[in-house]
Design an enzyme around this catalytic site. Structure first.
Site, PDB file in Angstrom:
ATOM      1  CG  HIS A  66      10.373  35.984 156.174  1.00 54.40           C
ATOM      2  ND1 HIS A  66      11.534  36.670 156.475  1.00 54.40           N
ATOM      3  CD2 HIS A  66       9.898  35.296 155.630  1.00 54.40           C
ATOM      4  CE1 HIS A  66      11.923  35.733 155.059  1.00 54.40           C
ATOM      5  NE2 HIS A  66      10.972  35.052 154.362  1.00 54.40           N
ATOM      6  CG  LEU A 125      15.839  34.420 156.941  1.00 51.58           C
ATOM      7  CD1 LEU A 125      14.286  33.963 157.742  1.00 51.58           C
ATOM      8  CD2 LEU A 125      15.526  34.481 155.771  1.00 51.58           C
ATOM      9  NE  ARG A 138       6.618  34.470 151.547  1.00 56.35           N
ATOM     10  CZ  ARG A 138       7.506  34.579 151.257  1.00 56.35           C
ATOM     11  NH1 ARG A 138       7.898  33.330 150.858  1.00 56.35           N
ATOM     12  NH2 ARG A 138       8.519  34.794 152.244  1.00 56.35           N
ATOM     13  CD  GLU A 171      10.555  27.548 155.436  1.00 57.02           C
ATOM     14  OE1 GLU A 171       9.304  27.996 156.151  1.00 57.02           O
ATOM     15  OE2 GLU A 171       9.977  26.767 154.308  1.00 57.02           O
ATOM     16  CD  GLN A 218       5.513  33.533 156.073  1.00 55.08           C
ATOM     17  OE1 GLN A 218       6.379  33.973 155.142  1.00 55.08           O
ATOM     18  NE2 GLN A 218       4.079  32.107 155.754  1.00 55.08           N
ATOM     19  NE  ARG A 236       8.744  30.171 155.874  1.00 51.90           N
ATOM     20  CZ  ARG A 236       8.914  30.962 154.788  1.00 51.90           C
ATOM     21  NH1 ARG A 236       8.582  32.342 154.411  1.00 51.90           N
ATOM     22  NH2 ARG A 236      10.054  30.406 153.759  1.00 51.90           N
ATOM     23  CG  HIS A 277      11.127  33.007 158.686  1.00 49.89           C
ATOM     24  ND1 HIS A 277      12.025  31.871 159.602  1.00 49.89           N
ATOM     25  CD2 HIS A 277      10.849  32.054 157.497  1.00 49.89           C
ATOM     26  CE1 HIS A 277      13.011  30.677 158.433  1.00 49.89           C
ATOM     27  NE2 HIS A 277      12.068  31.117 157.181  1.00 49.89           N
ATOM     28  CG  PHE A 300      11.374  26.567 151.006  1.00 52.01           C
ATOM     29  CD1 PHE A 300      13.074  26.147 150.597  1.00 52.01           C
ATOM     30  CD2 PHE A 300      11.413  27.571 151.551  1.00 52.01           C
ATOM     31  CE1 PHE A 300      13.852  27.433 150.651  1.00 52.01           C
ATOM     32  CE2 PHE A 300      12.100  28.342 151.239  1.00 52.01           C
ATOM     33  CZ  PHE A 300      13.568  28.381 151.501  1.00 52.01           C
TER      34      PHE A 300
HETATM   35  C1  LIG Z   1      15.969  37.648 154.401  1.00 55.35           C
HETATM   36  C2  LIG Z   1      14.671  37.738 153.611  1.00 55.35           C
HETATM   37  C3  LIG Z   1      14.881  36.013 153.211  1.00 55.35           C
HETATM   38  C4  LIG Z   1      13.925  35.399 151.646  1.00 55.35           C
HETATM   39  N1  LIG Z   1      13.805  34.707 151.211  1.00 55.35           N
HETATM   40  C5  LIG Z   1      12.888  34.497 150.554  1.00 55.35           C
HETATM   41  C6  LIG Z   1      13.186  33.656 149.577  1.00 55.35           C
HETATM   42  O1  LIG Z   1      14.122  32.507 149.485  1.00 55.35           O
HETATM   43  N2  LIG Z   1      12.622  32.679 148.785  1.00 55.35           N
HETATM   44  C7  LIG Z   1      11.124  33.388 148.839  1.00 55.35           C
HETATM   45  O2  LIG Z   1      10.505  33.631 147.507  1.00 55.35           O
HETATM   46  N3  LIG Z   1      11.055  34.577 149.459  1.00 55.35           N
HETATM   47  C8  LIG Z   1      12.482  34.932 150.382  1.00 55.35           C
HETATM   48  N4  LIG Z   1      11.686  36.331 150.297  1.00 55.35           N
HETATM   49  C9  LIG Z   1      10.599  37.508 150.402  1.00 55.35           C
HETATM   50  C10 LIG Z   1      11.110  38.158 149.557  1.00 55.35           C
HETATM   51  O3  LIG Z   1      12.484  37.736 149.809  1.00 55.35           O
HETATM   52  C11 LIG Z   1      10.128  39.330 149.152  1.00 55.35           C
HETATM   53  O4  LIG Z   1       8.767  39.417 148.896  1.00 55.35           O
HETATM   54  C12 LIG Z   1      10.513  39.680 147.659  1.00 55.35           C
HETATM   55  O5  LIG Z   1      11.160  40.248 147.489  1.00 55.35           O
HETATM   56  C13 LIG Z   1       9.859  41.409 148.004  1.00 55.35           C
HETATM   57  O6  LIG Z   1      10.110  41.701 146.371  1.00 55.35           O
HETATM   58  P1  LIG Z   1       9.178  42.705 145.815  1.00 55.35           P
HETATM   59  O7  LIG Z   1      10.341  43.761 144.163  1.00 55.35           O
HETATM   60  O8  LIG Z   1       7.971  43.407 145.480  1.00 55.35           O
HETATM   61  O9  LIG Z   1      10.255  44.305 146.549  1.00 55.35           O
HETATM   62  P2  LIG Z   1      11.596  44.395 147.368  1.00 55.35           P
HETATM   63  O10 LIG Z   1      12.105  43.648 146.998  1.00 55.35           O
HETATM   64  O11 LIG Z   1      11.390  44.611 148.785  1.00 55.35           O
HETATM   65  O12 LIG Z   1      11.343  46.271 146.608  1.00 55.35           O
HETATM   66  C14 LIG Z   1      10.865  47.018 147.056  1.00 55.35           C
HETATM   67  C15 LIG Z   1      11.135  48.188 146.012  1.00 55.35           C
HETATM   68  O13 LIG Z   1      10.622  49.255 146.534  1.00 55.35           O
HETATM   69  C16 LIG Z   1      10.874  49.981 146.235  1.00 55.35           C
HETATM   70  N5  LIG Z   1      10.381  51.478 147.365  1.00 55.35           N
HETATM   71  C17 LIG Z   1       9.160  51.295 148.365  1.00 55.35           C
HETATM   72  N6  LIG Z   1       9.094  52.372 148.725  1.00 55.35           N
HETATM   73  C18 LIG Z   1       9.325  53.773 147.688  1.00 55.35           C
HETATM   74  C19 LIG Z   1       9.005  54.354 147.779  1.00 55.35           C
HETATM   75  N7  LIG Z   1       8.336  55.317 148.732  1.00 55.35           N
HETATM   76  N8  LIG Z   1       9.686  55.636 146.251  1.00 55.35           N
HETATM   77  C20 LIG Z   1      10.136  55.232 146.073  1.00 55.35           C
HETATM   78  N9  LIG Z   1      11.038  53.020 146.493  1.00 55.35           N
HETATM   79  C21 LIG Z   1       9.946  52.713 147.725  1.00 55.35           C
HETATM   80  C22 LIG Z   1      12.625  49.945 147.458  1.00 55.35           C
HETATM   81  O14 LIG Z   1      13.530  51.234 147.328  1.00 55.35           O
HETATM   82  C23 LIG Z   1      12.663  48.548 146.792  1.00 55.35           C
HETATM   83  O15 LIG Z   1      13.389  48.899 145.076  1.00 55.35           O
HETATM   84  C24 LIG Z   1      13.185  36.112 151.955  1.00 55.35           C
HETATM   85  C25 LIG Z   1      12.770  37.743 152.364  1.00 55.35           C
HETATM   86  C26 LIG Z   1      12.963  38.260 154.004  1.00 55.35           C
HETATM   87  C27 LIG Z   1      13.299  39.388 154.444  1.00 55.35           C
END
Ligand SMILES: Cc1cc2nc3c(=O)[nH]c(=O)nc-3n(C[C@H](O)[C@H](O)[C@H](O)COP(=O)(O)OP(=O)(O)OC[C@H]3O[C@@H](n4cnc5c(N)ncnc54)[C@H](O)[C@@H]3O)c2cc1C
Length: 598
Positions: free
Chosen positions: A378, A274, A413, A277, A262, A308, A264, A148
């Site tokens: 991203h 996306l 990041r 990467e 960020q 990135r 991407h 990566f």
């Molecule tokens: C397309 C894409 C690909 C990616 N690929 C990678 C990768 O390969 N490797 C890597 O390390 N990172 C990657 N990332 C980044 C990574 O996926 C995210 O930063 C990470 O998954 C975020 O997880 P989280 O648990 O913090 O929140 P999220 O998975 O975003 O979950 C947020 C949660 O909060 C809840 N929520 C939000 N607001 C409210 C509210 N008001 N009331 C109740 N619930 C609420 C939602 O329902 C959800 O359940 C990628 C990001 C994207 C966009």
């Protein structure tokens, strides 16, 4: 405001039953009581819930409040990998992962947090494996890893190019094994309730039925993910709005380092979906209109696998200097990501997800054709200010995952470090919240605050009226962010956007066309827009004030990094007049800031 008719009755119900109800003329405030409430069911929220259940031997009741169905949380879309040092005997080391992360952050990461993170990660990979995670394998059967950007070793652990989906499935399956974890899906949390700066619970709206509830708990964890939908050209799902950050900000917790967004390098044009990467990690190259592999001029050693921020600036520079292509339909300019050299077998084994995406959304087969890409919003490096344990400034409240800023990502990041951060701080905060909830009693409920929130939503928005369309506000906000807070920024552009956002905040958009209670997505959308405006204001003011270029924050009018004045974290506190900024030092343990070369 409606009168709280019989407060003692509510307390009576709370003490008599697990679940009480407070009835009013028009609405009902249901009290849902548990020991730990977690807002968010992405990787961070689920990992936290499992750890809280394990740490308490299932003796604590844990509620997960999530505005989408759990498996639709944004984490399912993570594609490329999760970083961890698995093979020191083959040349990787903790030292190297720590240094790569600190260098990638442009020296804004807190180095004690990065060290804790890196040391904790390998066991998270094996823990997921034990819970059933189908990691991709090497020829010899051991867990596979790939390159990566910004790393000195191929340490992104992966499951094809669907790492987020498989991690979520594994965590969700594991969470459902604990009877003590209860899911409240499609419940929209609206505010944090505290008493004398101690956490008391969160208010939430049941999107399905339109009911309003108070989730009373001894401890809470905010795991609401990132806020990438401040931009329209984004890799995020439509649900990725800064609700949790906004709730914390309103409750008096500062937002940290929000200027660092960020972009991407490879968002597919025109959708912004996306292209991971990992595509470059597996051998993909970037070409301009002249067929030149231009990264050799910007990052002679790492080329496409520079960090990135570096690759995104290179792409925009190529476009600005006339060496990009133009998508006539959308007007978007782009460069080519050429994966044809990787070969059909490897693409089908390791990048099949993005092959499907490119085929379905653009009619392009990446085995034989290049993909049009440009930098896309991203990730948000900033977030709710927390300490190294994920604790906020409210006692009994933690934050984890992309919603929080620990900070291990600083100004930029590295890929594969976010899913990893969600796992590490999901575990840490879950355990600490469980310990706290075991030792403490429920706090007194400030009912006035709960009822004020109910009034804001039902009287103010659902039954309110107004002249401005909230969807237009959302579109205009995104347009300002796309235009003025993108890869390169200027003081003039940021100031213009800030003024526009402040005008929008004053507009009369807080109302619903749809007055029904059940599945009123209109109401949810308006609540989201309110938070988006306030958080966008923080992003813009923090970016305008930081008169230097560092990591993903590249100012044309201040092109250099300025460690003397700006080696510090931004903190934004909410006041009636708008955000008030303050700063705190970066924790430097071992690595003194140096110029970055890739
Ligand atoms: C397309 C894409 C690909 C990616 N690929 C990678 C990768 O390969 N490797 C890597 O390390 N990172 C990657 N990332 C980044 C990574 O996926 C995210 O930063 C990470 O998954 C975020 O997880 P989280 O648990 O913090 O929140 P999220 O998975 O975003 O979950 C947020 C949660 O909060 C809840 N929520 C939000 N607001 C409210 C509210 N008001 N009331 C109740 N619930 C609420 C939602 O329902 C959800 O359940 C990628 C990001 C994207 C966009």
């Amino acid at each position: 405001m409606k009168q709280v008719k019989n407060v003692s009755e509510v307390f009576h119900w709370e003490s008599q039953r697990q679940k009480g109800c407070y009835f009013e003329a028009r609405s009902v405030v249901e009290v849902i009581k548990s020991d730990v409430v977690i807002v968010g069911s992405g990787i961070a929220g689920l990992r936290a819930a499992i750890e809280a259940a394990r740490a308490s031997n299932s003796r604590l009741e844990i509620s997960i409040v999530t505005k989408v169905q759990a498996m639709r949380s944004h984490s399912v879309s993570a594609e490329g990998g999760t970083a961890a040092v698995l093979y020191p005997e083959l040349g990787d080391s903790f030292e190297s992962h720590i240094f790569d992360t600190v260098k990638g952050s442009d020296y804004l990461a807190d180095q004690d947090a990065v060290e804790r993170f890196v040391l904790a990660m390998p066991s998270e990979i094996y823990q997921l494996e034990h819970w059933g995670m189908p990691w991709s394998r090497r020829e010899d059967g051991r867990i596979a890893q790939r390159w990566f950007g910004g790393y000195s070793y191929p340490r992104a652990t992966f499951a094809e190019d669907k790492v987020g989906f498989f991690e979520m499935q594994t965590l969700y399956d594991t969470a459902t094994k604990y009877d003590s974890i209860k899911f409240y899906q499609e419940w929209f949390a609206t505010s944090i309730v505290k008493y004398q700066n101690k956490f008391v619970g969160v208010t939430a709206l049941d999107i399905k039925k339109g009911d309003f509830a108070f989730f009373k708990a001894k401890a809470g964890i905010i795991a609401t993910g990132g806020s990438g939908r401040l931009y329209s050209f984004a890799t995020y799902g439509y649900s990725a709005t800064p609700d949790g950050m906004h709730m914390a900000y309103k409750a008096g917790i500062p937002l940290k380092d929000m200027e660092f967004i960020q972009f991407h390098p490879s968002g597919m044009v025109p959708s912004g979906i996306l292209i991971t990467e990992a595509a470059r990690g597996e051998g993909g190259i970037l070409l301009n209109k002249e067929g030149e592999r231009f990264m050799k001029r910007y990052a002679p050693e790492k080329l496409e696998l520079a960090s990135r921020d570096v690759v995104s600036r290179a792409i925009i520079t190529e476009i600005e200097q006339g060496r990009g292509f133009k998508d006539e339909a959308s007007g978007l300019e782009y460069v080519h990501l050429d994966l044809t050299g990787i070969g059909e077998k490897k693409i089908k084994e390791r990048l099949n997800g993005i092959r499907e995406i490119a085929l379905k959304f653009r009619g392009i087969d990446i085995i034989s054709e290049p993909v049009p890409v440009r930098p896309v919003c991203h990730y948000v490096m900033g977030g709710i200010d927390v300490n190294i344990d994920g604790a906020t400034s409210i006692a009994g409240l933690w934050a984890a995952g992309e919603a929080a800023c620990v900070s291990i990502n600083g100004a930029n990041r590295l890929g594969a470090n976010s899913t990893a951060e969600c796992l590490v701080w999901g575990k840490i905060t879950g355990e600490l919240a469980a310990r706290y909830a075991t030792e403490k009693q429920h706090e007194q409920t400030p009912w006035e605050d709960v009822m004020m929130e109910e009034k804001r939503i039902f009287d103010g928005i659902l039954h309110g009226s107004g002249s401005v369309n909230p969807y237009e506000i959302r579109d205009n906000l995104q347009r300002e962010m796309d235009a003025n807070a993108y890869v390169f920024r200027t003081g003039d552009g940021l100031l213009h956007a800030l003024k526009r956002i402040r005008e929008m905040k004053k507009q009369d958009f807080r109302h619903c066309e749809d007055k029904s209670r059940r599945y009123n997505t209109n109401l949810k959308d308006v609540l989201e827009v309110e938070g988006m405006l306030e958080v966008a204001e923080v992003v813009l003011l923090s970016a305008l004030t930081r008169t230097e270029s560092r990591g993903a924050h590249a100012r044309r009018d201040y092109p250099n990094r300025d460690d003397k004045n700006w080696l510090k974290h931004t903190l934004a506190f909410r006041t009636e007049e708008g955000p008030k900024l303050d700063y705190k030092p970066v924790v430097i343990t071992k690595y003194q800031p140096a110029e970055r070369h890739y």
